[in-house]
Design an enzyme around this catalytic site. Structure first.
Site: not given
Ligand code: 5RP
Length: 228
Positions: A33-34, A88, A98-99, A101, A107, A125
């Site tokens: 993720g970012s 998330d 989570k998920g 991404g 994960e 979050k």
């Molecule tokens: C990916 C995930 C990420 O950890 C989650 O989506 C958070 O992403 P971001 O740091 O871009 O907000 O679970 O599957």
């Protein structure tokens, strides 16, 4: 500070944590993720402190390798001292969704062999109850509609995740994602167990059996550290 700057801040905090708390020469777990990307970029500055990493997605593997960080097959690693990843949503007990991404299956596997799950996130979050973020459920393609009907019976509104061009998103595992809207997840552990038993579900995005042990939460006034 904007959200990207908050992500950089928490990533740097996590890298300092690795440097101070993980013995030299270890393999660590890295999320997707970012926020995880910010962590990977910052980790590159101390890459000689670690032996390498296990990666929770093909994208994370590519980013780690682009920095010259060795990536190990999860099958060849018994345990890692720490797994660092974003979320998330995270609730006051450290349960997470989570998920977002589409990487939550790998994960969850990486987190399962970690002694400690460190969640890195910005304050947006943090939630009192999980569920405002649609719950990602990875399904084998053949079971998509059967699982979707099951989710509707449970009161959710499943939406088949598509890419911006309208074609189905296919995960690193060759599967599809249902994003389930409208769930108020007051009992995350019970829901994770229940949904995981539906035939055709690969992995649900509730992380309650293996929640965060520690979170670094970036706020406009600094990084908050929460031990669960
Ligand atoms: C990916 C995930 C990420 O950890 C989650 O989506 C958070 O992403 P971001 O740091 O871009 O907000 O679970 O599957």
């Amino acid at each position: 500070m904007n959200q990207n700057e908050l992500k950089q801040l928490v990533a740097q905090k996590a890298v300092a944590y690795v440097q101070q708390n993980v013995a030299a020469g270890q393999i660590i777990g890295v999320g997707t993720g970012s926020t995880a990307n910010c962590f990977i970029d910052a980790l590159a500055t101390i890459k000689h402190h670690i032996k390498g990493a296990i990666a929770s997605s093909d994208a994370t593997q590519a980013r780690l390798e682009s920095h010259g960080i060795a990536v190990f097959d999860v099958n060849d690693v018994v345990s890692v001292p720490v797994y660092i990843d974003g979320a998330d949503e995270i609730d006051p007990q450290g349960n997470m969704i989570k998920g977002g991404g589409a990487a939550h299956t790998r994960e969850k596997v990486c987190a399962s062999i970690a002694e400690q799950f460190v969640c890195i996130a910005d304050e947006s979050k943090m939630v009192a109850v999980l569920g405002a973020f649609p719950l990602p459920v990875e399904v084998i393609p053949l079971a998509r509609e059967a699982v979707a009907r099951h989710m509707s019976e449970l009161g959710g509104q499943p939406v088949w995740r598509k890419k911006s061009d309208g074609t189905p998103l296919v995960t690193d595992n060759g599967c599809h994602i249902l994003d389930v809207h409208g769930l108020h997840i007051s009992e995350p552990l019970a829901l994770e167990i229940e949904l995981s038993m539906i035939p055709g579900v690969l992995t649900v995005g509730v992380f309650a059996q293996n929640p965060a042990d520690l979170a670094f939460i970036a706020t406009k006034t600094g990084v908050q550290e929460i031990l669960y």
